[in-house]
Write an enzyme that holds these catalytic residues in place. Structure first.
Site, PDB file in Angstrom:
ATOM      1  N   CYS A 133      -8.565  11.318  -2.711  1.00  0.00           N
ATOM      2  CA  CYS A 133      -7.459  12.147  -3.194  1.00  0.00           C
ATOM      3  C   CYS A 133      -7.005  11.705  -4.579  1.00  0.00           C
ATOM      4  O   CYS A 133      -6.293  10.704  -4.723  1.00  0.00           O
ATOM      5  CB  CYS A 133      -6.294  12.084  -2.205  1.00  0.00           C
ATOM      6  N   CYS A 136      -3.235  11.740  -5.171  1.00  0.00           N
ATOM      7  CA  CYS A 136      -2.522  10.622  -4.551  1.00  0.00           C
ATOM      8  C   CYS A 136      -2.746   9.324  -5.321  1.00  0.00           C
ATOM      9  O   CYS A 136      -1.824   8.538  -5.512  1.00  0.00           O
ATOM     10  CB  CYS A 136      -3.016  10.379  -3.123  1.00  0.00           C
ATOM     11  N   ASP A 137      -3.964   9.085  -5.743  1.00  0.00           N
ATOM     12  CA  ASP A 137      -4.326   7.736  -6.188  1.00  0.00           C
ATOM     13  C   ASP A 137      -4.654   7.594  -7.673  1.00  0.00           C
ATOM     14  O   ASP A 137      -4.860   6.484  -8.145  1.00  0.00           O
ATOM     15  CB  ASP A 137      -5.520   7.233  -5.357  1.00  0.00           C
TER      16      ASP A 137
END
Ligand code: NAP
Length: 308
Positions: A133, A136-137
């Site tokens: 992701c 997200c990261d």
């Protein structure tokens, strides 16, 4: 046996939010949480974009908190996978390890599974430099060199997005042309921070405790070469977890449950869907949680209309 009001299948942010809401509405939900309880966040480390946690929180810890909150209001849990469902008539049936459960309403939040390359080293380093992701990261890879694997819209979109943080992004694709749409391809080709490694497969993710690189295999010559990167984003697609519902609910071509616009209603009245099992666009914990709340409210209204 009297049917219950509600059964929730799946225990990621969507299912557990639906559990908090339905439990607080005195509907005594039964949650079939599955063997992979907690969903995709159980495979991540730091979560910095879930509102309310300004210092970030570990994925498994966040899911533990979701579960505690659902339990606090009386959610009952069954820690096993559902084997079969019968949605032909209400009360709907859900079978878990041979035991039958029935409820007047059902919330499905079984999520989606990110497809992985299937390497042991990839599994070992998941959450330690291997991610599925970018949203997200990506932030964790500021000023670093990273790789994205895949050639579809997801991979190209993620590679482009990641150039906001990383100094260099290498897109690794197993063929010599991308599957992604032309406009996304053009954007990536004109981005000076993106490099391409064509006809290449990841043979191994390198690193001990933290990603240090990838070993690539040229699919034509078989030659191996190492690329030093501190992050690997695997973007080769997702599979919705809808095997159980095939033939009983309307699914789209990719297998996601179709919900009526602006609601969690599926093609079967009394069956609601929330989270990634019906959303292949946003795929965030916070959007999944929001749609779990929608499913709970939709289910409450449905039950109220049934007359309790
Ligand atoms: P996808 O279109 O199925 O592409 C998957 C990519 O991963 C393909 O390039 C495929 O290679 C590669 N791949 C699959 N298995 C692999 C393996 N084991 N090892 C190495 N490479 C592998 O998946 P997606 O990109 O996630 O897109 C899914 C759907 O969402 C698509 O319809 C897409 O258009 C849509 N989407 C749209 C947007 C947007 O419009 N903004 C953004 C994201 C996704 P091959 O090409 O060789 O098969």
């Amino acid at each position: 046996m009297e049917p219950r009001d509600i059964i929730i299948v799946g225990s990621g942010p969507a299912g557990l939010t639906a559990a908090v809401y339905t439990a607080r509405a005195n509907l005594s939900p039964l949650m079939i949480e599955g063997l992979g309880a907690g969903g995709q966040l159980m495979l991540t480390t730091d979560v910095e974009n879930f509102p309310g946690f300004p210092d970030g929180i570990l994925g498994p810890e966040l899911m533990g908190r979701f579960r505690d909150q659902a339990a606090r209001f009386g959610t009952e849990f069954v820690t096993a996978d559902a084997d079969r469902v019968d949605l032909s008539a209400s009360p709907f049936g859900v079978w878990v390890a041979g035991q039958e459960h029935r409820a007047k309403a059902l919330i499905i939040s079984t999520g989606a599974t990110a497809m992985m390359l299937g390497l042991t080293s990839e599994q070992k380093l998941l959450g330690h430099g291997v991610s599925t992701c970018a949203t997200c990261d990506g932030f964790f890879f500021r000023k670093q060199e990273i790789a994205v694997v895949g050639g579809g819209d997801s991979a190209v979109e993620e590679a482009t997005f990641l150039t906001r943080f990383a100094d260099k992004v290498t897109l690794i694709h197993r063929r010599k042309e991308l599957r992604a749409s032309k406009i996304m391809q053009d954007r990536a080709f004109s981005n000076p921070k993106i490099d391409f490694r064509w006809n290449s497969e990841v043979d191994e993710v390198l690193g001990n405790g933290r990603v240090e690189g990838v070993r690539l295999r040229d699919v034509e010559s078989g030659d191996l070469s190492d690329l030093a990167v501190s992050g690997v984003f695997v973007a080769i697609g997702h599979r919705p977890n809808t095997e159980l519902f095939k033939g009983q609910l309307e699914l789209d071509d990719a297998g996601y449950i179709i919900t009526e616009g602006g609601s969690s209603r599926t093609s079967v009245p009394g069956v609601f869907a929330s989270g990634d099992v019906q959303d292949h666009v946003y795929r965030q914990a916070v959007t999944a949680a929001g749609s779990g709340c929608m499913a709970a409210l939709d289910a409450e209204r449905y039950l109220e209309a049934l007359g309790g």
